[in-house]
Design a protein around this motif. Structure first.
Motif, short mmCIF file in Angstrom:
data_model
loop_
_atom_site.label_atom_id
_atom_site.label_comp_id
_atom_site.label_asym_id
_atom_site.label_seq_id
_atom_site.Cartn_x
_atom_site.Cartn_y
_atom_site.Cartn_z
N VAL A 1 58.80 62.43 12.50
CA VAL A 1 57.67 62.17 11.61
C VAL A 1 56.40 62.20 12.44
CG1 VAL A 1 56.54 60.45 10.15
CG2 VAL A 1 59.00 60.84 9.95
N VAL A 2 55.42 62.97 12.00
CA VAL A 2 54.14 63.05 12.70
C VAL A 2 53.37 61.74 12.57
CG1 VAL A 2 51.89 64.20 12.79
CG2 VAL A 2 53.98 65.55 12.50
N ALA A 3 53.38 61.14 11.37
CA ALA A 3 52.62 59.92 11.14
C ALA A 3 53.29 59.03 10.10
CB ALA A 3 51.20 60.26 10.70
N PHE A 4 53.46 57.76 10.45
CA PHE A 4 53.99 56.75 9.53
C PHE A 4 52.89 55.73 9.26
CE2 PHE A 4 56.02 52.45 9.32
CZ PHE A 4 56.52 52.57 8.03
N ASP A 5 52.61 55.48 7.97
CA ASP A 5 51.58 54.52 7.57
C ASP A 5 52.21 53.43 6.72
OD1 ASP A 5 49.36 56.12 8.65
OD2 ASP A 5 49.78 57.48 6.99
N LEU A 6 51.77 52.19 6.95
CA LEU A 6 52.30 51.06 6.18
C LEU A 6 51.17 50.10 5.86
CD1 LEU A 6 54.67 49.40 5.01
CD2 LEU A 6 54.92 48.36 7.28
N THR A 7 51.04 49.76 4.58
CA THR A 7 50.07 48.76 4.12
C THR A 7 50.82 47.72 3.31
OG1 THR A 7 48.26 50.38 4.01
CG2 THR A 7 48.01 48.37 2.73
N MET A 8 50.55 46.44 3.62
CA MET A 8 51.19 45.34 2.90
C MET A 8 50.12 44.38 2.41
SD MET A 8 54.57 44.63 5.27
CE MET A 8 55.32 43.60 4.00
N ASN A 9 50.19 44.05 1.11
CA ASN A 9 49.20 43.16 0.50
C ASN A 9 47.78 43.64 0.73
OD1 ASN A 9 51.26 41.32 -0.41
ND2 ASN A 9 51.33 40.45 1.65
N GLY A 10 47.60 44.95 0.72
CA GLY A 10 46.28 45.53 0.89
C GLY A 10 45.81 45.61 2.32
N GLU A 11 46.59 45.14 3.29
CA GLU A 11 46.21 45.15 4.70
C GLU A 11 46.98 46.22 5.45
OE1 GLU A 11 46.18 42.22 8.63
OE2 GLU A 11 46.74 41.44 6.66
N ARG A 12 46.25 47.05 6.18
CA ARG A 12 46.89 48.12 6.95
C ARG A 12 47.64 47.53 8.14
NH1 ARG A 12 47.51 53.78 6.31
NH2 ARG A 12 45.41 53.83 5.44
N ILE A 13 48.95 47.77 8.20
CA ILE A 13 49.79 47.25 9.26
C ILE A 13 50.05 48.31 10.32
CG2 ILE A 13 51.99 46.14 9.81
CD1 ILE A 13 50.15 44.46 8.04
N VAL A 14 50.39 49.51 9.88
CA VAL A 14 50.69 50.62 10.79
C VAL A 14 49.89 51.83 10.33
CG1 VAL A 14 52.47 52.12 11.76
CG2 VAL A 14 53.02 49.74 11.20
N ARG A 15 49.27 52.53 11.28
CA ARG A 15 48.50 53.72 10.94
C ARG A 15 48.87 54.87 11.88
NH1 ARG A 15 43.26 54.25 8.73
NH2 ARG A 15 42.90 52.01 9.08
N GLY A 16 49.37 55.96 11.31
CA GLY A 16 49.60 57.19 12.07
C GLY A 16 50.58 57.07 13.21
N LEU A 17 51.65 56.27 13.04
CA LEU A 17 52.63 56.07 14.11
C LEU A 17 53.67 57.19 14.08
CD1 LEU A 17 53.69 54.11 16.35
CD2 LEU A 17 55.15 53.12 14.58
N PRO A 18 53.82 57.95 15.16
CA PRO A 18 54.86 58.99 15.19
C PRO A 18 56.21 58.41 15.59
CG PRO A 18 53.58 59.08 17.21
CD PRO A 18 52.97 57.99 16.37
N PHE A 19 57.29 58.96 15.04
CA PHE A 19 58.62 58.53 15.46
C PHE A 19 59.62 59.62 15.14
CE2 PHE A 19 58.70 57.10 11.03
CZ PHE A 19 59.99 57.42 10.63
N SER A 20 60.78 59.51 15.77
CA SER A 20 61.90 60.42 15.48
C SER A 20 63.17 59.60 15.42
CB SER A 20 62.01 61.51 16.55
OG SER A 20 62.30 60.94 17.82
N ILE A 21 64.17 60.15 14.74
CA ILE A 21 65.43 59.42 14.58
C ILE A 21 66.59 60.40 14.58
CG2 ILE A 21 65.27 59.49 12.05
CD1 ILE A 21 66.63 56.72 12.04
N SER A 22 67.69 59.98 15.17
CA SER A 22 68.96 60.69 15.05
C SER A 22 70.02 59.64 14.75
CB SER A 22 69.30 61.46 16.32
OG SER A 22 69.46 60.59 17.41
N GLN A 23 70.86 59.91 13.76
CA GLN A 23 71.84 58.89 13.39
C GLN A 23 73.02 59.50 12.65
OE1 GLN A 23 72.58 57.30 10.13
NE2 GLN A 23 71.54 58.94 9.02
#
Length: 283
Positions: free
Chosen positions: A114-136
């Motif tokens: 993933v190029v960018a992961f964004d997470l907002t909780m209760n209107g507050e930005r927690i994570v912005r543009g975090l890259p990650f990869s996964i194998s499972q």
């Protein structure tokens, strides 16, 4: 709700004669999917789910196998928004491939980034543009409501975490988690990449090095008003931080700390700055 630029599908004919489905190739280009929960509690999937329930065929016992030997997705985007509480999550630039086999259980083998992961909780930005990869590799049993992760590696901004464990009762209001995570690296700079921006501001422009080890577990139930037990042990050995324009670095950094749901315990912190040794511990 759903958009797709291009799809390529290849199905083997012979397995169809025995009631099985074998997809040798499924390519999805620029898939877009968005799930929205509106303020009154309805969703943008309600009409589709109602249609599927009306059209659902009577249940019959089946031993049919469904094999998807290769599913590839390019530049996908997946979003989730809950307008009731201001929560949203987004995956941008999702690329990868997976293999699926479905009989009594669903077996998956996935590699994705993933190029960018964004997470907002209760209107507050927690994570912005975090890259990650996964194998499972995992096994999903819908009847037993159990997802067993046999092998998993999550790489967050260069920090690789080995993951194994299980997720169960996921159709219930309270989900059960039993996950183990572990990581080690010869450069603990990767750990800093996943810290909040307020922490990273103190290291703006600095060069960071040193060996790191992380062990964590998440066990218990999660749901409305319920959170699982979280435990983590983090250690850094022979770390170094060098700021631009500063002659001498902060070196010989040793850290040993543990964290639980509501407390962080620093068992040892020591460093040498300009010939002076700094040490501390506490909670």
């Amino acid at each position: 709700l759903l958009d797709l630029k291009e799809m390529v599908l290849s199905v083997r004919f012979i397995p169809l004669l025995s009631g099985n489905l074998h997809v040798s190739r499924l390519d999805l280009d620029e898939l877009f999917f968005s799930y929205v929960i509106y303020e009154e509690g309805t969703t943008n999937l309600d009409s589709l789910l109602a249609f599927l329930e009306e059209d659902e065929a009577p249940e019959t016992e089946s031993t049919a196998q469904v094999d998807l030997s290769r599913v590839r997705f390019y530049n996908a985007e997946i979003g989730y928004r809950d307008l009731q509480d201001g929560t949203s999550m987004g995956l941008r630039g999702l690329n990868g491939q997976m293999a699926l086999r479905y009989g009594d259980v669903l077996e998956t083998d996935v590699m994705a980034s993933v190029v960018a992961f964004d997470l907002t909780m209760n209107g507050e930005r927690i994570v912005r543009g975090l890259p990650f990869s996964i194998s499972q590799k995992s096994i999903l049993d819908l009847d037993a409501e159990l997802l067993a992760i046999q092998e998993g590696v999550l790489n967050i901004a260069g920090l690789a975490l080995d993951i194994n464990g299980s997720v169960s009762h996921f159709f219930s209001e309270v989900i059960s988690l039993e996950l183990e995570l572990a990581s080690s690296s010869d450069n603990f700079a990767a750990l800093l990449e996943v810290l909040p921006d307020s922490f990273k501001e103190n290291l703006q422009g600095a060069t960071v090095g040193g060996a790191m080890d992380v062990r964590a577990s998440i066990k218990g139930e999660i749901g409305e008003g319920v959170i699982p037990d979280f435990n983590a042990i983090i250690s850094v050995e022979d770390g170094i931080v060098r700021y631009p324009g500063v002659e001498k670095p902060i070196e010989s950094i040793f850290v040993s700390m543990s964290a639980e749901n509501e407390i962080v315990i620093i068992e040892r912190f020591s460093a040498v700055a300009d010939g002076n040794t700094i040490s501390m511990n506490g909670r």
